[in-house]
Design an enzyme around this catalytic site. Structure first.
Site, PDB file in Angstrom:
ATOM      1  N   LYS A   1     -75.960   5.140  22.759  1.00 14.01           N
ATOM      2  CA  LYS A   1     -75.665   4.208  23.851  1.00 14.01           C
ATOM      3  C   LYS A   1     -76.404   4.671  25.108  1.00 14.01           C
ATOM      4  CE  LYS A   1     -71.413   1.890  25.213  1.00 14.01           C
ATOM      5  NZ  LYS A   1     -69.984   2.150  25.418  1.00 14.01           N
TER       6      LYS A   1
HETATM    7  C1  E4P Z   1     -67.816  -0.307  25.649  1.00 15.88           C
HETATM    8  O1  E4P Z   1     -68.885  -0.251  25.108  1.00 15.88           O
HETATM    9  C2  E4P Z   1     -67.669  -0.276  27.121  1.00 15.88           C
HETATM   10  O2  E4P Z   1     -68.022   0.965  27.627  1.00 15.88           O
HETATM   11  C3  E4P Z   1     -66.241  -0.641  27.459  1.00 15.88           C
HETATM   12  O3  E4P Z   1     -65.922  -1.830  26.760  1.00 15.88           O
HETATM   13  C4  E4P Z   1     -65.987  -0.786  28.946  1.00 15.88           C
HETATM   14  O4  E4P Z   1     -64.707  -1.312  29.116  1.00 15.88           O
HETATM   15  P1  E4P Z   1     -63.934  -1.308  30.536  1.00 15.88           P
HETATM   16  O5  E4P Z   1     -64.650  -2.212  31.457  1.00 15.88           O
HETATM   17  O6  E4P Z   1     -62.557  -1.807  30.193  1.00 15.88           O
HETATM   18  O7  E4P Z   1     -63.933   0.111  31.007  1.00 15.88           O
END
Ligand code: E4P
Length: 218
Positions: free
Chosen positions: A87
């Site tokens: 990522k």
């Molecule tokens: C996943 O890939 C993201 O980092 C995550 O969904 C972020 O979610 P949030 O906005 O609830 O922190």
């Protein structure tokens, strides 16, 4: 639409896997911190454990923000397990890193996407997934789901193979709306997934069936 779970919590990952509908996991540094995972070795072991629980892709985020650091971390993470997807944030160095990593056959998830243009650049660089953050857009009084429609439409027009991974999902209706918008994947908290089951008419109907069955046997 594939279902990923958005957590680093092993119990929740096991529970979703046991349901039989799980296609993968996404994590981020905040989710890892929430589980109290500290130190590089523990973090890497935690990713490996997650890979052993689920059958699908597991996103593990780089921490470096410079190009050299991103590709070094990305290669280390990818070497951990074949299910790991690296990522990478949608920055200038992140786009360069995605191009480099995808050229090496390493799968990537471009994160922190808040506009169609960011998604387009990530796709051009060869990202396997782009992660638009719908809940965080909603938090700014703007419709996050609209971004999913726009990216899905744009990728469809050009036959772009990068998958749209809807992230920052906060509740059950977000999941349904992502499916309606044509997202390839939704990464969700466990309670939002379980919320899909809920309907009072299902509860009432089942209670009635069980009560009537008792009458048959009394
Ligand atoms: C996943 O890939 C993201 O980092 C995550 O969904 C972020 O979610 P949030 O906005 O609830 O922190």
């Amino acid at each position: 639409m594939d279902f990923f779970i958005d957590t680093a919590n092993l119990d929740q990952i096991r529970e979703a896997q046991d349901l039989g509908i799980l296609n993968g996991v996404t994590t981020n540094p905040s989710l890892m911190a929430k589980e109290g995972i500290k130190g590089e070795e523990n973090i890497l072991n935690h990713y490996k454990t997650i890979c052993e629980i689920v059958d699908g892709d597991v996103s593990a985020e780089v921490i470096a923000t410079d190009f050299e650091g991103m590709i070094k971390e990305g290669e280390e993470l990818a070497a951990l397990h074949p299910q790991i997807v690296v990522k990478v944030p949608v920055t200038k160095n992140g786009i360069k890193a995605i191009k480099y990593l995808s050229g090496k056959g390493i799968r990537t998830n471009c994160t922190l996407i808040f506009s169609p243009g960011q998604a387009l650049l990530a796709a051009k660089a060869g990202a396997t997934y782009v992660s638009p953050f719908i809940g965080r857009i909603d938090d700014t009084s703007t419709d996050g789901i609209d971004l999913i429609y726009k990216i899905v439409d744009m990728f469809g027009t050009y036959g772009i193979e990068t998958q749209v991974l809807a992230a920052s999902i906060r509740h059950t209706m977000h999941i349904v709306q992502c499916a309606e918008a044509g997202a390839d994947v939704a990464t969700c908290p466990l309670n939002a997934i379980l919320g899909l089951l809920k309907h009072p008419l299902t509860d009432n109907g089942l209670a009635q069936f069980l009560a009537d069955y008792k009458k048959l046997n009394s």
